[in-house]
Design an enzyme around this catalytic site. Structure first.
Site, PDB file in Angstrom:
ATOM      1  N   ASP A  80       0.844  -1.196   0.000  1.00 33.71           N
ATOM      2  CA  ASP A  80       0.000   0.000   0.000  1.00 33.71           C
ATOM      3  C   ASP A  80       0.882   1.250   0.000  1.00 33.71           C
ATOM      4  O   ASP A  80       2.029   1.203  -0.439  1.00 33.71           O
ATOM      5  CB  ASP A  80      -0.926  -0.024   1.221  1.00 33.71           C
ATOM      6  CG  ASP A  80      -2.285   0.564   0.932  1.00 33.71           C
ATOM      7  OD1 ASP A  80      -2.354   1.767   0.634  1.00 33.71           O
ATOM      8  OD2 ASP A  80      -3.291  -0.170   0.993  1.00 33.71           O
ATOM      9  N   ASP A  89      -1.389   2.791  18.366  1.00 34.42           N
ATOM     10  CA  ASP A  89      -2.244   1.609  18.263  1.00 34.42           C
ATOM     11  C   ASP A  89      -1.606   0.484  17.470  1.00 34.42           C
ATOM     12  O   ASP A  89      -2.160  -0.616  17.406  1.00 34.42           O
ATOM     13  CB  ASP A  89      -3.584   1.983  17.616  1.00 34.42           C
ATOM     14  CG  ASP A  89      -4.440   2.836  18.538  1.00 34.42           C
ATOM     15  OD1 ASP A  89      -4.214   2.786  19.762  1.00 34.42           O
ATOM     16  OD2 ASP A  89      -5.326   3.549  18.044  1.00 34.42           O
ATOM     17  N   HIS A 123      -3.474   5.828   3.548  1.00 36.48           N
ATOM     18  CA  HIS A 123      -4.326   4.686   3.212  1.00 36.48           C
ATOM     19  C   HIS A 123      -3.789   3.388   3.802  1.00 36.48           C
ATOM     20  O   HIS A 123      -4.542   2.584   4.377  1.00 36.48           O
ATOM     21  CB  HIS A 123      -4.450   4.572   1.686  1.00 36.48           C
ATOM     22  CG  HIS A 123      -5.446   3.563   1.229  1.00 36.48           C
ATOM     23  ND1 HIS A 123      -5.099   2.274   0.912  1.00 36.48           N
ATOM     24  CD2 HIS A 123      -6.782   3.660   1.029  1.00 36.48           C
ATOM     25  CE1 HIS A 123      -6.187   1.608   0.532  1.00 36.48           C
ATOM     26  NE2 HIS A 123      -7.217   2.430   0.584  1.00 36.48           N
ATOM     27  N   ASN A 215     -14.094   0.160  -6.139  1.00 36.28           N
ATOM     28  CA  ASN A 215     -15.210   1.048  -5.800  1.00 36.28           C
ATOM     29  C   ASN A 215     -15.764   1.810  -6.989  1.00 36.28           C
ATOM     30  O   ASN A 215     -16.282   2.912  -6.838  1.00 36.28           O
ATOM     31  CB  ASN A 215     -14.749   2.061  -4.735  1.00 36.28           C
ATOM     32  CG  ASN A 215     -14.162   1.385  -3.519  1.00 36.28           C
ATOM     33  OD1 ASN A 215     -14.770   0.492  -2.944  1.00 36.28           O
ATOM     34  ND2 ASN A 215     -12.979   1.804  -3.117  1.00 36.28           N
ATOM     35  N   ALA A 229      -7.966  -8.647  -8.233  1.00 36.11           N
ATOM     36  CA  ALA A 229      -9.104  -9.336  -7.635  1.00 36.11           C
ATOM     37  C   ALA A 229      -9.561 -10.540  -8.453  1.00 36.11           C
ATOM     38  O   ALA A 229      -9.963 -11.564  -7.894  1.00 36.11           O
ATOM     39  CB  ALA A 229     -10.256  -8.344  -7.462  1.00 36.11           C
ATOM     40  N   TYR A 231      -7.836 -12.520 -10.437  1.00 37.73           N
ATOM     41  CA  TYR A 231      -6.861 -13.566 -10.724  1.00 37.73           C
ATOM     42  C   TYR A 231      -7.223 -14.851  -9.984  1.00 37.73           C
ATOM     43  O   TYR A 231      -7.809 -14.841  -8.896  1.00 37.73           O
ATOM     44  CB  TYR A 231      -5.459 -13.116 -10.320  1.00 37.73           C
ATOM     45  CG  TYR A 231      -4.864 -12.032 -11.195  1.00 37.73           C
ATOM     46  CD1 TYR A 231      -5.069 -12.030 -12.571  1.00 37.73           C
ATOM     47  CD2 TYR A 231      -4.088 -11.013 -10.644  1.00 37.73           C
ATOM     48  CE1 TYR A 231      -4.518 -11.040 -13.376  1.00 37.73           C
ATOM     49  CE2 TYR A 231      -3.538 -10.022 -11.439  1.00 37.73           C
ATOM     50  CZ  TYR A 231      -3.765 -10.041 -12.802  1.00 37.73           C
ATOM     51  OH  TYR A 231      -3.226  -9.059 -13.598  1.00 37.73           O
ATOM     52  N   ASP A 257     -15.815 -13.026  -3.977  1.00 33.63           N
ATOM     53  CA  ASP A 257     -15.966 -14.209  -3.126  1.00 33.63           C
ATOM     54  C   ASP A 257     -16.775 -13.968  -1.862  1.00 33.63           C
ATOM     55  O   ASP A 257     -17.547 -14.825  -1.449  1.00 33.63           O
ATOM     56  CB  ASP A 257     -14.582 -14.749  -2.739  1.00 33.63           C
ATOM     57  CG  ASP A 257     -13.812 -15.233  -3.955  1.00 33.63           C
ATOM     58  OD1 ASP A 257     -14.336 -16.106  -4.674  1.00 33.63           O
ATOM     59  OD2 ASP A 257     -12.701 -14.730  -4.192  1.00 33.63           O
ATOM     60  N   SER A 281     -11.582  -1.239   0.244  1.00 37.42           N
ATOM     61  CA  SER A 281     -10.234  -1.390   0.807  1.00 37.42           C
ATOM     62  C   SER A 281     -10.291  -1.869   2.250  1.00 37.42           C
ATOM     63  O   SER A 281      -9.506  -2.731   2.670  1.00 37.42           O
ATOM     64  CB  SER A 281      -9.483  -0.056   0.743  1.00 37.42           C
ATOM     65  OG  SER A 281      -9.132   0.273  -0.581  1.00 37.42           O
TER      66      SER A 281
END
Length: 449
Positions: A80, A89, A123, A215, A229, A231, A257, A281
């Site tokens: 990313d 955190d 992100h 999206n 996605a 593949y 899926d 995401s």
């Protein structure tokens, strides 16, 4: 808290460039001058004092799941924009990772070790937090797998501007780092061979690759698959809203899926704060976290069986398979407790797999008692039944003998049951006066004067 939605439009022209190499040079070969500082650094705010538990805690049933596993021992690769490992955190959960920067040279990119806090758009930090943020006070902020570790692979120029060869090298780097799960929260409308081959290598190496559906809001009838996605071997995730219904912005297709929650959620921001994000995401990050929980409980479970467990235990949306939600909404607790069926009849793979609880068939052998023992047991039962019936019937036999074996009561019983005759009544007038009549009392005479 103001919502700052991250806009991640894809730069399609950059996808058409094919990388000339997939081998990354050793760490430290990129001059620091080439590493650009952020043109705009994403920041966050503090959570409100009255903030309750994070919505995902209830939506995904996380507290019940954490009684069984918390992700300890599992490493999730996050390819990313980078991860701020200094965020409180994420303390102790983030490895140093790797950073890839595109260069205008034949080698196409260079690899370095990132600074621990590098993440300009934020992100990647948000995705990593959804996966593995530690449990804060009252669970106001937490990841799905708070015990998991994160291996960040930073694309310095942004995932949307990276060449396919650079992305392929980043995937290879995560596999070489021995990650268990690889989170790819990005989607391209172009099938690029270098990225396809790298994903295939990751799947072949036993890594569970989890990717976002995207999206753009494409419909199932538009036949617009998104990559990575679509593949083979990739677990693809769509998004639903907080009401559990598919988000129209979530891409649809047969290659989806399952789904996670994609409504606006509080996520980690670089620098130690928080902000609000939404989309596939972060639904993808939820599934990566759920996979980490399953692998934490069943560390020997192969990647394909982890994917099967997650999809088989998902909560269906609309009663069946959906183009935007696949098998349904991920359910971590159900995935941790899912009972798989027995191996196919006649299969040589009869031994239980890790995390597999077989349902054993009824025995088909001879009865536990032999013929002699069964006969003896039957005679014993018959004799006991006769004794019980004899004891219960003895009073009835005695009554029948007294009446001469005739139906009905005996003469003595009829006499005893007959009512007593009524007492004789006195004559009516005397009975009314309450005195008995008499005949010897002198009768009065009539007298005349």
């Amino acid at each position: 808290m103001a919502a700052r939605t991250l806009v991640r439009r894809l730069a399609v022209p950059s996808l058409l460039a094919v990388g000339v190499t997939l081998l990354a040079p050793p760490p430290g070969t990129l001059p620091r001058a080439l590493a650009q500082d952020c043109a705009q650094q994403a920041t966050g705010e503090e959570l409100p004092d009255n903030a309750g538990a994070h919505p995902l805690v209830g939506q995904l049933g996380l507290r019940q799941s954490w009684d069984l596993a918390d992700g300890t021992g599992v490493t999730v690769g996050v390819l990313d924009s980078g991860v701020d490992g200094a965020h409180p955190d994420l303390a102790g959960a983030v490895a140093r990772g790797a950073e890839f920067t595109v260069v205008p040279e034949e080698r196409e990119f260079v690899r370095t070790a990132p600074r621990v806090q590098d993440d300009c758009p934020g992100h990647g930090t948000a995705v990593a937090g959804v996966i593995a943020a530690g449990r804060g006070q009252g669970d106001r902020m937490t990841g799905v797998a708070p015990g998991a570790s994160v291996y960040p692979v930073r694309i310095a120029d942004g995932v949307d501007r990276a060449t396919p060869g650079t992305l392929a090298a980043a995937v290879d780097d995560a596999v070489a780092a021995d990650v268990d799960v690889l989170n790819l929260s990005f989607a391209y409308p172009v099938d690029a061979e270098p990225l396809r081959d790298a994903v295939a290598r990751a799947v072949g190496a036993g890594v569970l690759v989890v990717a976002a559906a995207g999206n753009e809001g494409t419909g199932a009838d538009e036949e617009t698959p998104m990559y990575p996605a679509a593949y083979d071997g990739v677990l693809t995730v769509g998004a639903v809203g907080e009401d559990g219904q598919p988000l129209e912005s979530s891409n649809a297709g047969e290659w989806v899926d399952l789904a996670g929650y994609g409504q606006e959620l509080a996520v980690l921001a670089p620098g130690g704060g928080y902000r609000v994000e939404a989309g596939t995401s972060f639904a993808t990050a939820q599934v990566s976290g759920a996979a980490a929980l399953v692998l934490s409980r069943f560390p020997e479970l192969p990647a394909e069986e982890v994917a099967e467990r997650l999809t088989a235990s998902a909560t269906p949306v609309g009663g069946g398979h959906g183009a935007r939600t696949g098998a349904g909404i991920v359910d971590p607790f159900a995935a941790l407790t899912h009972l798989e069926g027995e191996a196919a009849e006649g299969s040589d793979e009869a031994a239980a797999r890790p995390g597999h609880i077989p349902v054993r068939p009824l025995p088909e052998g001879p009865p536990p008692l032999g013929a002699t023992a069964a006969t003896a047991l039957a005679w014993t039962g018959g004799l006991l039944l006769a004794v019980v019936l004899g004891l219960l019937g003895a009073p009835a036999v005695r009554r029948a003998a007294r009446r001469g074996w005739r139906a009905g009561p005996s003469p003595a019983e009829r006499a005893a049951a007959a009512p007593a005759p009524p007492a004789p009544r006195p004559p009516r007038l005397e009975w009314l006066r309450g005195t008995p009549p008499t005949t010897d009392r002198p009768q009065p005479r009539n007298r005349t004067r």
